[in-house]
Design a protein around this motif. Structure first.
Motif, PDB file in Angstrom:
ATOM      1  N   LEU A  28      47.448  14.772   6.981  1.00 48.68           N
ATOM      2  CA  LEU A  28      46.683  15.777   6.236  1.00 48.68           C
ATOM      3  C   LEU A  28      47.468  17.075   6.048  1.00 48.68           C
ATOM      4  N   LEU A  29      48.202  17.458   7.064  1.00 46.81           N
ATOM      5  CA  LEU A  29      48.956  18.715   7.046  1.00 46.81           C
ATOM      6  C   LEU A  29      50.371  18.456   7.545  1.00 46.81           C
ATOM      7  N   GLY A  30      51.351  18.961   6.836  1.00 49.20           N
ATOM      8  CA  GLY A  30      52.725  18.849   7.312  1.00 49.20           C
ATOM      9  C   GLY A  30      52.919  19.681   8.567  1.00 49.20           C
ATOM     10  N   SER A  31      53.795  19.242   9.441  1.00 46.77           N
ATOM     11  CA  SER A  31      53.998  19.927  10.718  1.00 46.77           C
ATOM     12  C   SER A  31      54.632  21.307  10.546  1.00 46.77           C
ATOM     13  N   SER A  32      55.152  21.618   9.367  1.00 51.11           N
ATOM     14  CA  SER A  32      55.739  22.936   9.146  1.00 51.11           C
ATOM     15  C   SER A  32      54.723  23.942   8.587  1.00 51.11           C
ATOM     16  N   GLU A  33      53.518  23.485   8.289  1.00 53.10           N
ATOM     17  CA  GLU A  33      52.511  24.376   7.718  1.00 53.10           C
ATOM     18  C   GLU A  33      51.859  25.221   8.817  1.00 53.10           C
ATOM     19  N   PRO A  34      51.574  26.491   8.502  1.00 53.22           N
ATOM     20  CA  PRO A  34      50.988  27.374   9.533  1.00 53.22           C
ATOM     21  C   PRO A  34      49.644  26.872  10.059  1.00 53.22           C
ATOM     22  N   GLU A  35      48.844  26.236   9.201  1.00 56.96           N
ATOM     23  CA  GLU A  35      47.552  25.720   9.660  1.00 56.96           C
ATOM     24  C   GLU A  35      47.734  24.610  10.700  1.00 56.96           C
ATOM     25  N   TYR A  36      48.794  23.824  10.560  1.00 54.19           N
ATOM     26  CA  TYR A  36      49.082  22.773  11.539  1.00 54.19           C
ATOM     27  C   TYR A  36      49.308  23.411  12.907  1.00 54.19           C
ATOM     28  N   HIS A  37      50.130  24.442  12.947  1.00 53.66           N
ATOM     29  CA  HIS A  37      50.430  25.103  14.217  1.00 53.66           C
ATOM     30  C   HIS A  37      49.194  25.805  14.785  1.00 53.66           C
ATOM     31  N   GLN A  38      48.389  26.361  13.904  1.00 60.66           N
ATOM     32  CA  GLN A  38      47.149  27.001  14.349  1.00 60.66           C
ATOM     33  C   GLN A  38      46.215  25.960  14.970  1.00 60.66           C
ATOM     34  N   LEU A  39      46.102  24.802  14.343  1.00 62.86           N
ATOM     35  CA  LEU A  39      45.267  23.721  14.897  1.00 62.86           C
ATOM     36  C   LEU A  39      45.792  23.254  16.249  1.00 62.86           C
ATOM     37  N   MET A  40      47.111  23.146  16.385  1.00 57.93           N
ATOM     38  CA  MET A  40      47.689  22.722  17.662  1.00 57.93           C
ATOM     39  C   MET A  40      47.399  23.747  18.762  1.00 57.93           C
ATOM     40  N   GLN A  41      47.437  25.035  18.413  1.00 62.03           N
ATOM     41  CA  GLN A  41      47.115  26.072  19.392  1.00 62.03           C
ATOM     42  C   GLN A  41      45.643  26.001  19.807  1.00 62.03           C
ATOM     43  N   ILE A  42      44.773  25.789  18.836  1.00 60.85           N
ATOM     44  CA  ILE A  42      43.345  25.664  19.139  1.00 60.85           C
ATOM     45  C   ILE A  42      43.107  24.451  20.037  1.00 60.85           C
ATOM     46  N   LEU A  43      43.737  23.324  19.708  1.00 58.30           N
ATOM     47  CA  LEU A  43      43.589  22.109  20.509  1.00 58.30           C
ATOM     48  C   LEU A  43      44.102  22.333  21.933  1.00 58.30           C
ATOM     49  N   GLU A  44      45.221  23.022  22.062  1.00 53.84           N
ATOM     50  CA  GLU A  44      45.771  23.300  23.390  1.00 53.84           C
ATOM     51  C   GLU A  44      44.832  24.213  24.185  1.00 53.84           C
ATOM     52  N   HIS A  45      44.310  25.245  23.544  1.00 60.23           N
ATOM     53  CA  HIS A  45      43.366  26.151  24.197  1.00 60.23           C
ATOM     54  C   HIS A  45      42.113  25.391  24.628  1.00 60.23           C
ATOM     55  N   TRP A  46      41.610  24.541  23.740  1.00 58.34           N
ATOM     56  CA  TRP A  46      40.427  23.739  24.036  1.00 58.34           C
ATOM     57  C   TRP A  46      40.698  22.822  25.233  1.00 58.34           C
ATOM     58  N   SER A  47      41.844  22.154  25.202  1.00 55.85           N
ATOM     59  CA  SER A  47      42.210  21.217  26.262  1.00 55.85           C
ATOM     60  C   SER A  47      42.352  21.932  27.605  1.00 55.85           C
ATOM     61  N   ASN A  48      43.010  23.084  27.605  1.00 55.35           N
ATOM     62  CA  ASN A  48      43.179  23.845  28.843  1.00 55.35           C
ATOM     63  C   ASN A  48      41.836  24.303  29.393  1.00 55.35           C
ATOM     64  N   GLY A  49      40.942  24.712  28.526  1.00 52.17           N
ATOM     65  CA  GLY A  49      39.609  25.118  28.969  1.00 52.17           C
ATOM     66  C   GLY A  49      38.831  23.963  29.580  1.00 52.17           C
ATOM     67  N   ARG A  50      39.006  22.766  29.044  1.00 50.20           N
ATOM     68  CA  ARG A  50      38.308  21.580  29.566  1.00 50.20           C
ATOM     69  C   ARG A  50      38.880  21.168  30.911  1.00 50.20           C
ATOM     70  N   LYS A  51      40.170  21.333  31.106  1.00 47.28           N
ATOM     71  CA  LYS A  51      40.815  20.945  32.363  1.00 47.28           C
ATOM     72  C   LYS A  51      40.361  21.840  33.521  1.00 47.28           C
ATOM     73  N   HIS A  52      40.024  23.086  33.212  1.00 49.99           N
ATOM     74  CA  HIS A  52      39.657  24.036  34.258  1.00 49.99           C
ATOM     75  C   HIS A  52      38.163  24.102  34.530  1.00 49.99           C
ATOM     76  N   ARG A  53      37.389  23.260  33.872  1.00 46.41           N
ATOM     77  CA  ARG A  53      35.945  23.227  34.135  1.00 46.41           C
ATOM     78  C   ARG A  53      35.678  22.364  35.361  1.00 46.41           C
ATOM     79  N   PRO A  54      34.679  22.755  36.163  1.00 44.47           N
ATOM     80  CA  PRO A  54      34.362  21.947  37.361  1.00 44.47           C
ATOM     81  C   PRO A  54      33.744  20.619  37.005  1.00 44.47           C
TER      82      PRO A  54
END
Length: 160
Positions: free
Chosen positions: A134-160
């Motif tokens: 859907l999005l090329g890896s060089s597009e800014p939205e791709y990197h923004q989505l990856m950051q959101i996914l990483e933030h989401w994932s980190n938040g889930r890992k730290h939940r009890p």
């Protein structure tokens, strides 16, 4: 145990609640014509490290295009057309509920497709992820989505 929900619907609700995700999805939908449910499915598949399968992707795209054309899209157009004032608010709210139900059904259909296909001869390298379709890896939205996914994932890992 993986921090990622098994259900595509639960994943979608959870990641959509992340800061900036809704605005980014609406931008991609309205300005780039990207199907948000396909985007969420691609993120879910990539987050679960599902190897790219061309048959799976094509089946999901075809199913999503039909749902967008016949269910989700018409409801979205009606909702956006209706004024955000009385006496239209009740009708607009009802249409929005139907739109959300149609999106949920579309995501459930996508999950069924991905649950139904196992590894096959069309499995590609890990570099060919689903989101890249859907999005090329060089597009800014791709990197923004990856950051959101990483933030989401980190938040889930730290939940009890």
């Amino acid at each position: 145990m993986s921090p990622f929900p098994e259900s595509l619907w639960d994943f979608s609700l959870s990641i959509y609640a992340e800061p900036e995700m809704e605005a980014l999805c609406l931008h991609l939908q309205d300005r780039r014509g990207i199907n948000v449910n396909l985007l969420l499915w691609a993120l879910w598949l990539d987050a679960r490290s599902r190897p790219f399968q061309l048959a799976l992707w094509q089946q999901g795209v075809n199913r999503s295009q039909r749902a967008e054309r016949w269910r989700v899209g018409p409801l979205r157009r009606v909702r956006r057309f209706l004024p955000k004032r009385t006496p239209w608010q009740g009708i607009r709210s009802m249409v929005k509920t139907w739109e959300l139900q149609s999106e949920q059904r579309q995501l459930q259909d996508l999950q069924k497709i991905s649950d139904g296909l196992s590894g096959g001869s069309d499995v590609r390298s890990a570099d060919d992820g689903y989101l890249i379709q859907l999005l090329g890896s060089s597009e800014p939205e791709y990197h923004q989505l990856m950051q959101i996914l990483e933030h989401w994932s980190n938040g889930r890992k730290h939940r009890p």
